[in-house]
Write a protein that holds these residues in place. Structure first.
Motif, PDB file in Angstrom:
ATOM      1  N   THR A 102       0.862  -1.181   0.000  1.00 60.32           N
ATOM      2  CA  THR A 102       0.000   0.000   0.000  1.00 60.32           C
ATOM      3  C   THR A 102       0.902   1.235   0.000  1.00 60.32           C
ATOM      4  OG1 THR A 102      -0.055   0.148   2.415  1.00 60.32           O
ATOM      5  CG2 THR A 102      -1.709  -1.262   1.361  1.00 60.32           C
ATOM      6  N   TRP A 103       0.332   2.376  -0.294  1.00 59.16           N
ATOM      7  CA  TRP A 103       1.133   3.602  -0.290  1.00 59.16           C
ATOM      8  C   TRP A 103       1.685   3.882   1.113  1.00 59.16           C
ATOM      9  CZ3 TRP A 103       3.303   5.611  -4.260  1.00 59.16           C
ATOM     10  CH2 TRP A 103       2.730   5.460  -5.524  1.00 59.16           C
ATOM     11  N   ARG A 104       0.918   3.541   2.127  1.00 62.25           N
ATOM     12  CA  ARG A 104       1.409   3.741   3.503  1.00 62.25           C
ATOM     13  C   ARG A 104       2.620   2.850   3.777  1.00 62.25           C
ATOM     14  NH1 ARG A 104      -2.811   3.677   8.406  1.00 62.25           N
ATOM     15  NH2 ARG A 104      -3.348   5.613   7.280  1.00 62.25           N
ATOM     16  N   GLU A 105       2.557   1.587   3.313  1.00 60.28           N
ATOM     17  CA  GLU A 105       3.688   0.678   3.500  1.00 60.28           C
ATOM     18  C   GLU A 105       4.909   1.156   2.714  1.00 60.28           C
ATOM     19  OE1 GLU A 105       1.659  -3.714   4.183  1.00 60.28           O
ATOM     20  OE2 GLU A 105       1.576  -2.814   2.181  1.00 60.28           O
ATOM     21  N   ARG A 106       4.697   1.655   1.492  1.00 63.48           N
ATOM     22  CA  ARG A 106       5.807   2.168   0.696  1.00 63.48           C
ATOM     23  C   ARG A 106       6.467   3.360   1.387  1.00 63.48           C
ATOM     24  NH1 ARG A 106       2.594   2.136  -5.085  1.00 63.48           N
ATOM     25  NH2 ARG A 106       2.631  -0.127  -5.415  1.00 63.48           N
ATOM     26  N   ALA A 107       5.635   4.247   1.929  1.00 62.15           N
ATOM     27  CA  ALA A 107       6.169   5.416   2.626  1.00 62.15           C
ATOM     28  C   ALA A 107       6.978   4.993   3.845  1.00 62.15           C
ATOM     29  CB  ALA A 107       5.023   6.342   3.038  1.00 62.15           C
ATOM     30  N   ALA A 108       6.477   3.984   4.562  1.00 62.88           N
ATOM     31  CA  ALA A 108       7.189   3.502   5.746  1.00 62.88           C
ATOM     32  C   ALA A 108       8.531   2.885   5.366  1.00 62.88           C
ATOM     33  CB  ALA A 108       6.329   2.488   6.496  1.00 62.88           C
TER      34      ALA A 108
END
Length: 217
Positions: A102-108
């Motif tokens: 997810t975009w949140r996982e990519r950002a993390a």
């Protein structure tokens, strides 16, 4: 005579540099682990763990503190990844159902990679004995950790992380007097591109669901 002396012995010479046994055997095991990861086999983790143990010896002989630390992290994460895949494999052989992050996982993952590289690079710069080439060493250290965490979670981005590690790992290995590591990194690059395509296609054909699925190894 130390029990580790045979691992420091020269196996052959390439590009005018001696290739030591630990460098050769450890990297061949790492290559096998990457191929097994592409096949989504549970065996990728114990083979990766073995590779990490052997490469600790190789990188310690080249005074690459970051790479030694990286392999210690590899050992820990391999043990964790092995457990993750075993818990989710059901009654099958440990295949993994892959997906894009997810975009949140990519950002993390990106934030962790940036902050980790800054922290480790600063540490290596402050203590030169840990690494003679601090920033590339730190980049590989953290990039490998990010890649393995993504792999354990079944994220296609795991391959992109390995690709970015390879781009720095090849020249650093040759500059560090570990030509076999450099040659293996080139093979890694080919496997990474192949594995990236395979996981990408699988992520498009699988229905959303748990990160791990049972299947024959």
């Amino acid at each position: 005579m130390s029990l580790l002396d045979p691992l420091h012995a020269t196996a052959f010479t390439a590009f005018g540099q001696d290739v030591i046994w630990s460098d050769m055997v450890g990297n061949l095991a790492g290559l096998a682990a990457l191929a097994l990861g592409w096949r989504r086999s549970l065996l990728t983790w114990p083979v990766q763990l073995l590779s990490g143990v052997i490469l600790v010896v190789a990188y310690a002989s080249a005074d690459l503190g970051g790479s030694v630390g990286k392999q210690l992290i590899v050992i820990i994460v391999a043990a964790w990844g092995w457990r993750q895949w075993r818990l989710g494999r059901g009654t099958g052989g440990g295949r993994i159902a892959v997906r894009f992050a997810t975009w949140r996982e990519r950002a993390a993952l990106a934030a962790g990679a940036a902050a980790g590289t800054l922290a480790v690079g600063t540490l290596f710069t402050a203590f030169p004995d840990l690494s003679w080439n601090p920033w590339p060493d730190a980049y590989i250290f953290v990039g490998t950790l990010v890649a393995m965490v993504a792999q354990a979670r079944g994220l296609v981005e795991f391959w992109f992380a390995w690709l970015l590690v390879d781009l720095v790992g090849v020249p650093l290995a040759f500059d560090s007097g570990l030509p076999f590591s450099g040659m293996v990194y080139v093979v890694y690059l080919v496997l990474v591109l192949w594995g990236m395509r395979d996981w990408w296609l699988r992520s498009r054909t699988q229905t959303p669901g748990p990160a791990l699925e049972g299947a024959a190894a």
